[in-house]
Design a protein around this motif. Structure first.
Motif, PDB file in Angstrom:
ATOM      1  N   ASN B  44       0.812  -1.219   0.000  1.00  0.00           N
ATOM      2  CA  ASN B  44       0.000   0.000   0.000  1.00  0.00           C
ATOM      3  C   ASN B  44       0.843   1.267   0.000  1.00  0.00           C
TER       4      ASN B  44
ATOM      5  N   LEU C 141      -7.405  -7.416 -15.243  1.00  0.00           N
ATOM      6  CA  LEU C 141      -6.165  -6.672 -15.012  1.00  0.00           C
ATOM      7  C   LEU C 141      -5.704  -5.930 -16.254  1.00  0.00           C
ATOM      8  N   LEU C 144      -4.768  -2.068 -16.830  1.00  0.00           N
ATOM      9  CA  LEU C 144      -4.358  -1.391 -15.599  1.00  0.00           C
ATOM     10  C   LEU C 144      -2.867  -1.090 -15.634  1.00  0.00           C
ATOM     11  N   HIS C 147       1.556  -0.871 -11.448  1.00  0.00           N
ATOM     12  CA  HIS C 147       1.502  -0.766  -9.990  1.00  0.00           C
ATOM     13  C   HIS C 147       0.190  -1.268  -9.442  1.00  0.00           C
ATOM     14  N   GLU C 148      -0.910  -0.903 -10.093  1.00  0.00           N
ATOM     15  CA  GLU C 148      -2.211  -1.366  -9.610  1.00  0.00           C
ATOM     16  C   GLU C 148      -2.313  -2.889  -9.781  1.00  0.00           C
ATOM     17  N   THR C 149      -1.783  -3.369 -10.902  1.00  0.00           N
ATOM     18  CA  THR C 149      -1.785  -4.820 -11.141  1.00  0.00           C
ATOM     19  C   THR C 149      -1.044  -5.528 -10.021  1.00  0.00           C
ATOM     20  N   SER C 151      -0.409  -4.491  -7.015  1.00  0.00           N
ATOM     21  CA  SER C 151      -1.136  -4.370  -5.740  1.00  0.00           C
ATOM     22  C   SER C 151      -2.260  -5.386  -5.641  1.00  0.00           C
ATOM     23  N   ILE C 152      -3.014  -5.523  -6.723  1.00  0.00           N
ATOM     24  CA  ILE C 152      -4.138  -6.466  -6.708  1.00  0.00           C
ATOM     25  C   ILE C 152      -3.636  -7.890  -6.507  1.00  0.00           C
ATOM     26  N   TYR C 183       7.388  -3.500  -7.705  1.00  0.00           N
ATOM     27  CA  TYR C 183       6.922  -2.166  -8.105  1.00  0.00           C
ATOM     28  C   TYR C 183       7.941  -1.339  -8.870  1.00  0.00           C
ATOM     29  N   ASP C 339       4.859   2.807 -13.772  1.00  0.00           N
ATOM     30  CA  ASP C 339       3.470   2.366 -13.756  1.00  0.00           C
ATOM     31  C   ASP C 339       2.948   2.069 -15.163  1.00  0.00           C
TER      32      ASP C 339
END
Lengths: 79, 128, 591
Positions: B44, C141, C144, C147-149, C151-152, C183, C339
């Motif tokens: 996070n 996914l 996206l 980074h969001e990928t 995180s999920i 990341y 990202d």
């Protein structure tokens, strides 16, 4: 002739508190010889890097002129 | 009594601690079986430290129903007495106890000379 | 000839994306004996398995994740993973090196190598959990950011899993797209992300809880710890923990190789506005790769920008080379590039080329030097193939062939110039020209000799063929072990000792040099088979016609004849002919 020596990076500590030092050196001496007058023998410093005179890259055996500013850097290595 | 101490600002998450621990104790570089597990990850948007190492609190010894765990300068498990019940693992606040094949494996600080401390490259792990 | 060697898993995971199947096979130990692992081993496999002429974005291309015998051991700086394929940017071979923890996890999962072949019918990701392989749906996914990928997937699987993912750039087959992990670590260059995208593979998720067996483990470990203390974590290497790659900013600026405004000049007198000292104030933590000892990663937050980095390359390309001095914008550029899944070097170089094109009035790309917000916006347009991004996503080579400005399109073979100005380090012009994947600084790193340790005079072509070779040989063997660049003081003696102790088989110091040479040659052989020769080992016109106007290398320009001579010297050292071609016997001898 008088020249000024500045040390950068981890070499800085060799001059203690001084940011730079002015030294009296023979006419036409090399960067190497000038550093030795200031107590620095680059051969004995494993991470000694490069030198520049008046902001221009030179090699350790290049000669100096009166009033020159000699700077020496410690070594980084990588890619 | 000396204990392991961890300074997280020096930790680089290299996991060398777990690798050398498992080398000494398991004969293989197999961090999943080490008696120490310190890792970092991004969670996070923050850097998270997961520091599982023995702090010699003695909760394992107190929890053991068959008195298989003794605690002096370091912890020792009597494998003959141990019944692999997992009570020690449940109580361990740092989650370092491993139960495998009905035996409890607990850090013994390499008998007072911890290899992980010798290895930790940035001295995040100390023994003091 | 080949005894079983410890350190290796002796197992290759072969994944057929078309059929959604996975098989295990033994490692080619004969290849390993000649090429060790990681870089060298990957290229040897590619030479064996990739037919010349295949489309890098087609299903016949393969993605090779390759570890070495030292991966998953406490040998310091051994945690990197080779990520290789034929390059969509250049058509040459491409071998990237990603940090983080995915490399050791692949090894602990039980594999020396994972090879991905074919193509998924629908967007998906591959889940490798030790010996259990699953093909998962990635429809939700796709589209996206990386980074969001991550995180999920991290939320779904937990921190024991490493995640490699592509962003929109890879999905859209951009030749400058990268693969991310942890990341902020990348397999960055040559369009490696597009290879995953072309296979409809959004991510690779890996968990490994097994181990690595080595020879005489207790003594080997004690010796490794000794080497760690005596040779790795030393005062000379201190700068890596304290500053990371930002330490190169001062050295490059004052050494005369920090590029300014698309390599039109060097040096920025205001470099202290965005240097390591400034960035350090925003640092929240340190991170290194698996089995690292030095921890170069700086995790920081500045304004709403957050990243582990930025590295020297990213700072330079989005800073002085773009005429920008705002540290927050530089970090934001890095974050958005990561990202979107774009290589900061190539994407940055392309945007700054576009700035020069616009300012010179050759073609209006709508952006000028210093326009930091636009530079960040353009990353998104390039990743998504929208607006002006459609042209810029082509990279400097193809875009300049379309619009002009080839003299200052700083690239070789379609891979953009890293942030070291060769007019301040003449051998670097040849390093870039002959590198196996286009202009890359991680093959023959001339600034080490010509600037940082000043062991070779920078402004001459004398003996530079030999220098380029010596540096290339060193990195070639190093990256085949695989040892990270930052262990700068490692020697062939130490390499041979580590390999011998770990594998239980004798490796000698002389063999390290031989293998380094062989690795350079196998990369060249691959490219030669694809039709590459001397005429592709180029130097941008700017470097041979424009003298630098400022800085420690003021006045320097590399005369074309000197470049040509240095190149010929290098071919002679390699035993290649005047056209840069390897004789048949030489190729046969390295297979």
């Amino acid at each position: 002739m008088e020249i000024t020596i500045t040390l950068r990076g981890t070499l800085k500590k060799l001059f203690g508190e001084d940011k730079e030092r002015k030294v009296e050196v023979p006419e036409g001496c090399t960067c190497d010889e000038a550093l030795q007058v200031a107590g620095i023998n680059y051969r004995e410093i494993p991470n000694f890097g490069f030198v520049a005179v008046n902001g221009m890259r030179v090699m350790i055996d290049d000669k100096l002129s009166p009033g020159d500013e000699l700077k020496a850097w410690s070594r980084v290595s990588g890619g | 009594m000396k204990r392991l101490k961890f300074a997280k600002e020096k930790c680089i998450g290299c996991q060398l601690c777990a690798q050398v621990c498992s080398a000494m104790k398991e004969g293989e570089y197999i961090p999943s079986k080490a008696r120490i597990a310190i890792e970092t990850c991004y969670d996070n948007g923050n850097l998270k430290y997961m520091d599982h190492f023995c702090i010699l609190c003695g909760m394992c010894a107190k929890a053991c129903p068959v008195e298989a765990i003794s605690i002096g300068e370091y912890i020792q498990v009597d494998e003959e007495k141990c019944i692999g019940c997992g009570a020690c693992a449940e109580k361990c606040p740092k989650h370092v106890v491993q139960i495998r094949d009905e035996i409890a494996y607990i850090c013994d600080t390499c008998k007072g000379d911890p290899t992980c401390v010798k290895t930790c490259p940035q001295n995040a792990l100390t023994f003091e | 000839m080949t005894n079983t060697m410890l350190g290796y898993q002796n197992k290759v995971l072969r994944i057929d994306l078309t059929k959604k199947g996975a098989t295990f096979e033994p490692l080619r130990m004969d290849f390993a004996r000649k090429y060790v692992g990681s870089k060298g081993l990957a290229i040897r496999y590619m030479y064996e398995e990739l037919e010349p002429g295949i489309d890098p974005l087609g299903p016949e291309n393969k993605l090779f994740l390759t570890t070495g015998p030292l991966t998953g051991t406490p040998v310091p700086c051994s945690g990197k993973l080779s990520v290789a394929a034929k390059s969509p940017a250049t058509g040459t071979m491409n071998d990237c090196s990603i940090g983080g923890h995915v490399g050791i996890r692949l090894k602990f999962a039980g594999y020396d190598m994972a090879i991905f072949e074919g193509k998924l019918k629908e967007p998906g990701y591959v889940l490798i959990d030790n010996d259990r392989i699953r093909f998962m749906d990635a429809t939700d996914l796709w589209g996206l950011g990386s980074h969001e990928t991550e995180s999920i997937l991290a939320k779904k699987y937990g921190p024991e899993y490493s995640i490699m993912s592509i962003g929109p750039a890879g999905e859209n087959l951009c030749v400058m797209s990268c693969i991310n992990s942890d990341y902020y670590r990348q397999a960055g260059r040559g369009g490696i992300g597009a290879v995953m995208g072309s296979k409809n593979m959004k991510a690779i998720v890996i968990r490994g809880t097994g181990g690595v067996k080595v020879n005489d483990i207790v003594n080997t470990t004690n010796r490794i710890i000794e080497i760690l203390r005596e040779d790795v974590v030393t005062e000379d290497n201190d700068f890596i923990f304290h500053d990371g790659t930002t330490a190169f900013l001062e050295a490059c600026n004052d050494g005369g190789i920090l590029p300014w405004k698309n390599f039109s000049d060097t040096t920025d007198e205001k470099w202290t506005e965005y240097n390591g000292e400034v960035l350090k104030q925003y640092r929240e933590g340190k991170r290194g790769c698996g089995s690292c000892g030095l921890g170069c990663g700086n995790f920081l937050k500045i304004g709403d920008a957050i990243c582990e980095g930025p590295e020297y390359e990213s700072i330079s390309v989005a800073g002085p080379n773009a005429g920008i001095r705002d540290p927050e914008k530089i970090v934001k550029f890095n974050q958005v590039a990561d990202d979107m899944g774009l290589d900061t070097i190539s994407a940055g170089d392309t945007i700054i080329w576009a700035m020069e094109m616009t300012e010179k009035g050759i073609h209006d790309f709508g952006i000028k030097f210093g326009e930091a917000d636009k530079m960040i916006e353009y990353l998104k347009l390039m990743a998504k193939n929208e607006g002006v991004g459609k042209d810029l996503a082509l990279g400097t080579k193809r875009a300049s062939e379309k619009y002009g400005g080839t003299e200052f399109a700083m690239q070789v073979k379609g891979l953009e110039y890293p942030q070291y100005e060769p007019r301040g380090s003449w051998a670097m012009s040849v390093s870039y020209a002959v590198s196996d994947r286009g202009a890359c600084h991680m093959r023959s790193y001339a600034p080490n000799a010509e600037v940082f340790e000043a062991s070779a005079p920078p402004y001459t072509g004398e003996n530079k063929g030999q220098l380029v070779y010596d540096l290339a040989e060193f990195n070639a063997i190093k990256f085949s072990l695989c040892i990270c660049d930052f262990w700068g003081t490692i020697t062939y003696d130490i390499m041979a000792e580590l390999l011998t102790r770990v594998t239980g088989v004798e490796w000698t110091t002389e063999q390290m040099a031989e293998i380094g040479r062989r690795v350079i040659n196998i990369g060249r052989a691959f490219n030669q088979r694809e039709g590459f020769d001397r005429k592709h080992d180029t130097v941008p016109k700017r470097v041979v016609t424009e003298a630098l106007k400022s800085g420690p290398a003021k006045g320097q320009v590399i005369p074309q004849e000197v470049f040509d001579d240095m190149l010929t010297q290098y071919y002679n050292v390699m035993g290649w002919d005047e056209n840069g071609l390897m004789p048949e016997e030489l190729i046969a001898s390295i297979l």
